[in-house]
Design a protein around this motif. Structure first.
Motif, PDB file in Angstrom:
ATOM      1  N   CYS A  36       9.264  33.650  45.408  1.00 35.24           N
ATOM      2  CA  CYS A  36       8.129  31.896  45.466  1.00 35.24           C
ATOM      3  C   CYS A  36       7.197  31.311  46.311  1.00 35.24           C
ATOM      4  O   CYS A  36       6.296  30.305  45.764  1.00 35.24           O
ATOM      5  N   ALA A  37       7.232  32.152  47.473  1.00 43.54           N
ATOM      6  CA  ALA A  37       5.671  31.779  48.477  1.00 43.54           C
ATOM      7  C   ALA A  37       5.054  32.647  47.843  1.00 43.54           C
ATOM      8  O   ALA A  37       3.621  31.824  47.604  1.00 43.54           O
ATOM      9  N   SER A  38       4.413  33.856  46.869  1.00 43.71           N
ATOM     10  CA  SER A  38       3.909  34.136  46.074  1.00 43.71           C
ATOM     11  C   SER A  38       3.688  33.210  44.872  1.00 43.71           C
ATOM     12  O   SER A  38       2.129  32.692  44.954  1.00 43.71           O
ATOM     13  N   PHE A  39       3.759  32.025  43.804  1.00 43.34           N
ATOM     14  CA  PHE A  39       3.830  31.344  43.682  1.00 43.34           C
ATOM     15  C   PHE A  39       3.459  30.102  44.183  1.00 43.34           C
ATOM     16  O   PHE A  39       2.148  29.430  43.707  1.00 43.34           O
ATOM     17  N   ILE A  40       3.223  29.686  45.151  1.00 44.36           N
ATOM     18  CA  ILE A  40       3.253  28.445  46.261  1.00 44.36           C
ATOM     19  C   ILE A  40       1.721  29.642  45.942  1.00 44.36           C
ATOM     20  O   ILE A  40       0.456  28.141  46.198  1.00 44.36           O
ATOM     21  N   PHE A  41       1.254  30.178  46.679  1.00 45.57           N
ATOM     22  CA  PHE A  41       0.244  30.690  47.539  1.00 45.57           C
ATOM     23  C   PHE A  41      -1.300  30.588  46.026  1.00 45.57           C
ATOM     24  O   PHE A  41      -1.938  30.300  46.094  1.00 45.57           O
TER      25      PHE A  41
ATOM     26  N   THR B  68       1.238  42.413  37.004  1.00 37.21           N
ATOM     27  CA  THR B  68       0.562  43.346  38.093  1.00 37.21           C
ATOM     28  C   THR B  68      -0.566  44.098  37.585  1.00 37.21           C
ATOM     29  O   THR B  68      -1.674  44.172  37.528  1.00 37.21           O
ATOM     30  N   VAL B  69      -0.036  44.210  35.853  1.00 41.32           N
ATOM     31  CA  VAL B  69      -0.993  45.702  35.286  1.00 41.32           C
ATOM     32  C   VAL B  69      -1.533  44.677  34.514  1.00 41.32           C
ATOM     33  O   VAL B  69      -2.805  45.087  34.710  1.00 41.32           O
ATOM     34  N   VAL B  70      -1.509  43.713  33.707  1.00 48.71           N
ATOM     35  CA  VAL B  70      -2.665  42.337  33.373  1.00 48.71           C
ATOM     36  C   VAL B  70      -3.143  41.723  34.585  1.00 48.71           C
ATOM     37  O   VAL B  70      -4.465  41.956  34.289  1.00 48.71           O
ATOM     38  N   PHE B  71      -2.330  41.948  35.823  1.00 48.76           N
ATOM     39  CA  PHE B  71      -3.799  41.097  36.381  1.00 48.76           C
ATOM     40  C   PHE B  71      -4.852  42.184  36.978  1.00 48.76           C
ATOM     41  O   PHE B  71      -6.199  41.829  37.419  1.00 48.76           O
ATOM     42  N   LEU B  72      -4.590  43.873  37.068  1.00 48.18           N
ATOM     43  CA  LEU B  72      -5.381  44.093  37.824  1.00 48.18           C
ATOM     44  C   LEU B  72      -6.555  44.628  36.825  1.00 48.18           C
ATOM     45  O   LEU B  72      -7.741  45.268  37.095  1.00 48.18           O
ATOM     46  N   ILE B  73      -6.282  44.405  35.427  1.00 48.61           N
ATOM     47  CA  ILE B  73      -7.390  44.557  34.403  1.00 48.61           C
ATOM     48  C   ILE B  73      -8.336  43.462  34.147  1.00 48.61           C
ATOM     49  O   ILE B  73      -9.312  43.829  35.007  1.00 48.61           O
ATOM     50  N   TYR B  74      -7.910  42.149  34.670  1.00 48.66           N
ATOM     51  CA  TYR B  74      -8.700  41.362  34.499  1.00 48.66           C
ATOM     52  C   TYR B  74      -8.875  40.250  35.093  1.00 48.66           C
ATOM     53  O   TYR B  74      -9.642  39.814  35.337  1.00 48.66           O
ATOM     54  N   ARG B  75      -8.195  40.323  36.593  1.00 51.19           N
ATOM     55  CA  ARG B  75      -8.243  39.858  37.871  1.00 51.19           C
ATOM     56  C   ARG B  75      -8.461  37.833  37.602  1.00 51.19           C
ATOM     57  O   ARG B  75      -9.413  37.361  37.996  1.00 51.19           O
ATOM     58  N   LYS B  76      -7.133  37.960  36.519  1.00 53.11           N
ATOM     59  CA  LYS B  76      -7.266  35.882  36.335  1.00 53.11           C
ATOM     60  C   LYS B  76      -6.353  35.594  37.488  1.00 53.11           C
ATOM     61  O   LYS B  76      -5.137  36.233  37.374  1.00 53.11           O
ATOM     62  N   THR B  77      -6.707  34.789  38.070  1.00 54.66           N
ATOM     63  CA  THR B  77      -5.736  34.821  39.968  1.00 54.66           C
ATOM     64  C   THR B  77      -4.773  33.162  38.852  1.00 54.66           C
ATOM     65  O   THR B  77      -3.777  33.109  39.528  1.00 54.66           O
ATOM     66  N   THR B  78      -5.095  32.852  37.934  1.00 56.73           N
ATOM     67  CA  THR B  78      -4.733  31.220  37.589  1.00 56.73           C
ATOM     68  C   THR B  78      -3.281  32.353  36.416  1.00 56.73           C
ATOM     69  O   THR B  78      -2.516  31.601  36.317  1.00 56.73           O
ATOM     70  N   LEU B  79      -3.568  33.671  35.697  1.00 58.52           N
ATOM     71  CA  LEU B  79      -2.517  33.894  35.036  1.00 58.52           C
ATOM     72  C   LEU B  79      -1.395  34.011  36.472  1.00 58.52           C
ATOM     73  O   LEU B  79       0.183  33.797  35.320  1.00 58.52           O
ATOM     74  N   GLY B  80      -1.476  33.720  36.970  1.00 59.50           N
ATOM     75  CA  GLY B  80      -0.374  34.265  38.622  1.00 59.50           C
ATOM     76  C   GLY B  80       0.798  32.849  38.212  1.00 59.50           C
ATOM     77  O   GLY B  80       1.916  32.581  38.737  1.00 59.50           O
ATOM     78  N   LEU B  81      -0.376  31.453  38.213  1.00 59.27           N
ATOM     79  CA  LEU B  81       0.212  30.360  38.310  1.00 59.27           C
ATOM     80  C   LEU B  81       1.493  30.065  36.828  1.00 59.27           C
ATOM     81  O   LEU B  81       2.640  29.339  37.484  1.00 59.27           O
ATOM     82  N   PHE B  82       1.327  31.249  35.725  1.00 57.79           N
ATOM     83  CA  PHE B  82       2.482  31.070  34.903  1.00 57.79           C
ATOM     84  C   PHE B  82       3.120  31.757  34.700  1.00 57.79           C
ATOM     85  O   PHE B  82       4.186  31.770  34.362  1.00 57.79           O
TER      86      PHE B  82
END
Length: 424
Positions: free
Chosen positions: A22-27, A99-113
């Motif tokens: 939840c904290a990570s989502f806020i960040f 985590t795998v997809v983020f490390l490949i594409y580095r799209k911060t907005t993906l974490g928001l969803f």
């Protein structure tokens, strides 16, 4: 260390990882929304807070892995045998896939969803009984563990594909347009958000009445007739409701009912074709989920005074839609072969070992097959028919809704051989 101590660690690790997510989502929200208010360098702001958010989500994932490991060590089997364990495992795999997809594409907005999906799945898991349950004979098989873990892993990549596809739609749909196509796209985006809110409504309703200690008990005499001897036997069945009974079980009597906003009797009884002492309770749960979802949705609309899609869409400005389309496709392409092995191949091997047949048209088997055929069609249309962009994104969104119905709806609505999964 005793099994009790390990299970206590597991319980606390689950709770802590949930709050860290939840904290990570806020960040992630600060990273994405804060760039619009940054007076200096918006991109630098997004990178800084994106790193903080991803680091926090990784810490939450470490706690989630600790939960899984200690529950496995403290129990007698890998923790995927009931709905609490399976949905907890699924949320963990969604975070691993993210985590795998983020490390490949580095799209911060993906974490928001992606983070909200994992959080909702974890909250859904917490609805079910958390006790370590002894395995029934059909579950005591290595093929079950392979089947469940691989199926959940495949579904976790489908979840990330859904998140990226839905981001694409929110990025590209014209929320100011007045023509028929724009209005239709907006309605379907809003319906997708409403479907997610229905699941949230289920979680909110369950926890609200659970915290209030609500309980109503119904009794029914169940008569069965042997097909071979023709002899009829009867037994008295009881079922406890933890939500006020809008719908009571078919042909039941009220043993004890707590009043709720002045209602002291069930409003309706389940029709005869919805038989079974727990069938009425499941239908009642669905009705409460829809009502809670509608209430939450209306409150949100009254607060923001516009559609939810219109609220979220501006957050995605600056993202390349083609990148989102590519992320969605790659995530589904990774998940499909894993899902094929887990949900079909190894599932049939387990079914043969447990029940003496590879296929039996059990509701969960049928919907797993429907899910597999659907994603097969998605990949076929993507690769041979050139379905990209909006068409492919809608297919990815609908596909994950099918997956969620397979995981949630089938367990709540339809009885079958998979009903052992902690929903009765």
């Amino acid at each position: 260390m005793s099994s009790f101590d390990l299970l206590e660690i597991s319980k606390h690790a689950f709770m802590y990882s949930f709050f860290i997510y939840c904290a990570s989502f806020i960040f992630f929200a600060v990273a994405v929304m804060g760039r619009n208010w940054s007076n200096r360098n918006p991109e630098q702001h997004m990178r800084k807070w994106g790193r903080i958010a991803f680091t926090t989500s990784s810490i939450g994932l470490a706690g989630h892995l600790l939960y899984f490991g200690t529950r496995w060590a403290g129990g007698t089997h890998i923790p995927v045998s009931n709905m609490y364990e399976f949905m907890s495992f699924l949320s963990m795999m969604i975070m691993i896939a993210f985590t795998v997809v983020f490390l490949i594409y580095r799209k911060t907005t993906l974490g928001l969803f992606a983070l909200p999906i994992a959080i909702i799945v974890m909250a859904y898991a917490a609805v079910f009984p958390r006790e370590v349950q002894p395995l029934i004979p059909s579950l005591k098989s290595i093929w079950l563990y392979i089947h469940v873990t691989l199926a959940a892993t495949g579904e976790s990549f489908f979840a990330v594909g859904f998140a990226a596809a839905f981001m694409y739609l929110l990025r590209t749909v014209n929320f100011k347009g007045t023509d028929k196509s724009d209005r239709r796209q907006r309605r379907w985006v809003e319906f997708t958000l409403f479907s997610i809110i229905i699941v949230i409504g289920f979680i909110v309703a369950v926890f609200a009445f659970r915290l209030g200690g609500y309980e109503t008990v119904f009794t029914r005499e169940h008569v069965t007739t042997s097909a071979t001897t023709g002899v009829s036997t009867s037994k008295v069945e009881n079922v406890a409701y933890t939500m006020p009974p809008i719908i009571a079980p078919y042909d039941s009597t009220t043993d004890h009912m707590e009043s709720f906003i002045g209602i002291t009797e069930p409003l309706f009884h389940a029709p005869s074709w919805i038989d079974g002492i727990t069938a009425g309770r499941k239908l009642n749960t669905i009705v409460w989920s829809i009502l809670a979802g509608i209430i939450i949705y209306i409150l949100l609309r009254l607060i923001i005074r516009r559609s939810l899609g219109e609220l979220v869409s501006p957050l995605l400005k600056g993202l390349d839609p083609d990148d989102l389309d590519e992320i969605s496709y790659r995530a589904i392409a990774i998940g499909f072969p894993i899902f094929t092995l887990g949900a079909l191949v190894f599932a049939m091997i387990w079914a043969q070992q447990a029940w003496g047949r590879f296929w039996g048209w059990d509701p969960k088997e049928v919907w797993a097959l429907i899910s597999w055929l659907y994603y097969s069609a998605y990949l076929h249309l993507r690769l041979s028919r050139g379905f990209q962009g909006r068409k492919a994104s809608w297919l990815a969104v609908i596909g994950f809704l099918v997956i969620m119905f397979t995981l949630v709806g089938v367990n709540l609505v339809i009885a079958g051989l998979h009903s052992y999964a902690g929903t009765n």
